[in-house]
Scaffold this motif. Structure first.
Motif, PDB file in Angstrom:
ATOM      1  N   SER A 189      -4.992  -0.062  -5.961  1.00 48.34           N
ATOM      2  CA  SER A 189      -6.016   1.301  -5.869  1.00 48.34           C
ATOM      3  C   SER A 189      -6.729   0.879  -4.510  1.00 48.34           C
ATOM      4  O   SER A 189      -7.116   1.816  -3.818  1.00 48.34           O
ATOM      5  N   VAL A 190      -7.331  -0.368  -4.615  1.00 53.84           N
ATOM      6  CA  VAL A 190      -8.026  -0.490  -3.205  1.00 53.84           C
ATOM      7  C   VAL A 190      -7.429  -0.298  -1.900  1.00 53.84           C
ATOM      8  O   VAL A 190      -7.628   0.383  -0.922  1.00 53.84           O
ATOM      9  N   LEU A 203      -4.898   1.596  -1.638  1.00 55.74           N
ATOM     10  CA  LEU A 203      -4.490   3.207  -1.658  1.00 55.74           C
ATOM     11  C   LEU A 203      -5.551   3.601  -0.815  1.00 55.74           C
ATOM     12  O   LEU A 203      -5.452   4.257   0.119  1.00 55.74           O
ATOM     13  N   GLY A 204      -6.746   3.275  -1.320  1.00 55.95           N
ATOM     14  CA  GLY A 204      -8.011   3.906  -0.708  1.00 55.95           C
ATOM     15  C   GLY A 204      -8.060   3.470   0.902  1.00 55.95           C
ATOM     16  O   GLY A 204      -8.409   4.259   1.803  1.00 55.95           O
TER      17      GLY A 204
END
Ligand SMILES: Cc1ncc(C[n+]2csc(CCOP(=O)(O)OP(=O)(O)O)c2C)c(N)n1
Ligand code: SF4
Ligand SMILES: [Mg+2]
Lengths: 389, 300
Positions: A62-63, A65-66
């Motif tokens: 997720s990190v 992705l961001g």
């Protein structure tokens, strides 16, 4: 520069040379040496990335992705349980067309718990939209990572790439590898310059939801571009050769397949052992060759058909089980050859699960049983244990 | 120009025309946050009502760069954005915001939220607390109050609804020692605005949890949204508190009203008014309110 280094270090060096802006990962055996190495490189100021020490693989992905959405090049690595925990995010990253690279170290899945190698984990996420490249040795591992960034960031692709490498067999093995210079890699891989990013001066909404009137077309485009990315994968290998003078192979690679009646198909480090065995069998006069599937997604359909056009018998080795069905790569090879002229018999041999050694004896067994007409079988099983239970 | 004419500039963070229900508390709260935040921000949003009503592709109510990934990872996505902006040397000019519902924040995304706090990312996280999973049809969450009837904690012959009190996430957030934590309510507008402003003026992780009434989820007439939020604050069930570096620094005083006044208009508490046993549950709710009043010294 030629260096005698561990596979994990080869990954770390390659990733460092690609200048990621953000690295985020969560430790899990046998991926740990990769992230330890990268942590040290960041700590020593050798690479300028932000290293985000997350609380789970779900957050690592997720990190990343961001970070990619915000316009930075990102990297992660994981394996097995970690890859399963990431799975939800993996599908999401691909669906959002965010380019990034992760190393998918190959390890068995629990239960029973096993830290040892097979390929069940990365094969389980084969439908995620990630392109998957499988490396045979550590030079290929290193080169593939550099090519992977080139492929994923190509405007024609914009799909993430997973470089798959066998746990321990490659990650913990020392080999001599040629490490390119920063200048060479910079010339091959320009800075990440995305078409779309989260930028207040040009605001975009990313990750909107789509109703039934739109969803299917968006998925269609992903499929279309994933299939077409095969040309970009090939192009990256050719460009890499032009830049670094090293050819690490096409989407599939044939070894001693000229005039072969029997062809063994496999992915990853087992290819090396297979090649040695084929050399021995060839000396004995057996017409056997090896076909390495280097690029599993996109699936090399035409190349497989072409390479196996003259085979009478194809044995597909799989370090995974599609439980309750007949194999993942074997099933796909069967489907690819179905209805082709002179369609060969395609035998599925499951072996090497949870770190079980794959030896020449295993190949001899596969050869015997497929010759005898067995279509789907486990090779290298310890029959005495099964009989005792 | 006549008095009723409005003009919205496209640079505005959160635009009208989205699909929130009439009277949606969180739509108003998000607009407030975005008005305070201005255009130089990037927002990450968890799956939930806000994400769904504001971004049906290809439409979007967001005038700032905005990203939605999944239900549980808004804090991690925001952390990744922050890390990227830091690497690009832009963090001094661009603020990073995250939005999540109470389910996204207290339940499924609790681990990523705690990780984001603990690592010290410069992210302002706004939890829109409507006290249930509204987007999926009013199922209970860790933030659902004691005795509320939801579709998965329904009142029934053997049940008074939710059997546990709300998870105290603001206190848990404060226990991380992060620079700023606050609870607010869309119904105490100026107070919430001040807290948002304060949060955005501080470097490091910030957590603001806003009580945002939801007409269909709670079951009351939509014109009463602001009233509902005000009653929750006034009875002591939703204490408005600020923590700095783990310590309570400010509370909003109240002249407490009985909890019945808050509970009565809401369908989710209706069952409590139908039996003697229900009254006993109301007494327990009053005890929860009294405990808040005592704990935070809310009496004026
Ligand atoms: C992993 C996962 N589990 C479940 C869901 C289904 N889901 C989507 S939104 C939602 C509830 C959202 O509740 P909350 O965070 O309180 O936001 P609200 O809609 O109430 O504003 C649920 C359960 C999901 N999207 N992903
Ligand atoms: S269900 Fe509730 S939270 Fe969701 S949009 Fe409607 S009022 Fe807002
Ligand atoms: Mg909610």
């Amino acid at each position: 520069m030629r260096k005698m280094i561990e596979g994990s270090q080869a990954v770390a060096e390659a990733v460092g040379l690609c200048r990621p802006g953000v690295i985020s990962a969560y430790p899990i055996t046998p991926q740990t040496h990769i992230v330890e190495e990268l942590s040290q490189m960041v700590a020593d100021g050798e690479i300028e990335a932000e290293y985000v020490r997350v609380e789970s693989e779900h957050s690592a992905a997720s990190v990343c992705l961001g970070a990619v959405a915000a316009g930075s090049r990102a990297y992660s690595a994981t394996t097995s349980q970690g890859l399963m925990l990431m799975a939800e995010v993996l599908f999401n990253i691909a669906g959002m067309r965010l380019p990034m690279v992760i190393t998918g170290v190959n390890r068995a899945l629990s239960a029973p718990l096993s830290i040892w190698n097979d390929q069940q984990d990365t094969l389980a996420v084969r439908d995620s939209g990630w392109l998957q490249l499988y490396a045979e040795n550590n030079q290929e591992v290193l080169d593939m990572h550099i090519q992977a960034y080139k492929i994923t960031e190509d405007d024609r692709v914009l799909l993430p790439v997973m470089v798959c490498m066998d746990g321990f067999v490659l990650t913990h093995t020392y080999e001599t590898v040629d490490v390119p210079t920063q200048e060479e890699v910079d010339a091959f891989l320009p800075p990440y310059d995305p078409l779309y990013k989260l930028d207040p001066s040009d605001p975009y909404t990313m990750g909107a939801f789509a109703g039934p009137e739109l969803y299917q077309e968006i998925r269609f485009e992903i499929q279309r571009d994933a299939l077409a990315s095969k040309d970009v994968v090939k192009e990256a290998a050719r460009d890499f050769q032009a830049a670094f003078g090293r050819w690490m192979g096409d989407v599939v690679d044939a070894y001693r397949c000229e005039g072969a009646d029997t062809v063994y198909v496999a992915m990853g480090s087992v290819i090396g052992t297979l090649k040695d065995w084929v050399d021995i069998r060839r000396e004995k006069g057996d017409k056997i060759g090896v076909l390495k599937v280097r690029c599993f997604r996109p699936f090399p359909l035409d190349e497989l058909r072409e390479s196996l056009a003259n085979a009478k018998r194809v044995v597909v080795l799989e370090k995974a089980v599609s439980v309750g069905a007949y194999g993942i790569l074997p099933g796909e090879v069967r489907a690819a050859l179905c209805g082709q002229p002179n369609q060969p018999s395609v035998h599925a041999a499951v072996t090497g699960l949870g770190g079980r050694d794959i030896t020449f004896d295993t190949f001899d067994e596969m050869e015997e049983r497929s010759q005898a007409g067995e279509m789907d079988f486990f090779a290298g099983l310890r029959q005495e244990l099964l009989e005792a239970s | 120009m006549s008095k009723t004419e409005f003009t919205y500039e496209l640079t505005q963070g959160f635009l009208p025309g989205h699909r929130a229900c009439a009277g949606c508390g969180q739509a108003s709260a998000v607009r407030l946050v975005m008005e305070v935040a201005g255009p130089q921000v990037v927002a990450a949003n968890a799956t939930g009502c806000l994400e769904v009503f504001s971004t049906p592709y290809p439409e979007s109510a967001w005038g700032v760069p905005w990203v939605h990934s999944l239900f549980e990872n808004a804090a991690a996505v925001a952390a990744g954005i922050e890390a990227a902006l830091k690497h690009q040397g832009k963090l001094d000019d661009i603020g990073v915001l995250a939005f999540g519902g109470d389910g996204a924040t207290l339940d499924i995304g609790f681990g990523p939220l705690s990780g984001m706090f603990e690592r010290g990312h410069d992210v302002a996280y706004f939890c829109m607390d409507n006290e249930a999973y509204m987007n999926t049809g009013v199922q209970r969450s860790g933030s659902t109050p004691f005795a509320a009837s939801t579709t998965t904690s329904p009142a029934g012959r053997e049940s008074f609804g939710e059997d546990r009190p709300k998870k105290d996430l603001p206190a848990i957030a404060a226990a991380h020692g992060i620079p700023y934590v606050a609870t607010g309510s869309i119904s105490v507008f100026a107070d919430l605005r001040r807290k948002v402003k304060k949060a955005l003026s501080i470097r490091g992780p910030k957590y603001v949890q806003a009580h945002v009434p939801c007409p269909p989820g709670w079951g009351y007439d939509e014109k009463l949204s602001i009233e509902m939020g005000r009653l929750a604050v006034d009875c002591g069930l939703y204490p408005l508190v600020e923590w700095e570096n783990g310590e309570v620094t400010r509370v909003r005083k109240i002249k407490p009203i009985p909890v019945e006044e808050y509970l009565k208009p809401q369908r989710r508490f209706r069952h409590l008014f139908r039996s003697e046993d229900g009254k006993a549950q109301i007494a327990k709710i009053q005890e929860l309110a009294d405990a808040n009043i005592e704990k935070y010294g809310l009496l004026e």
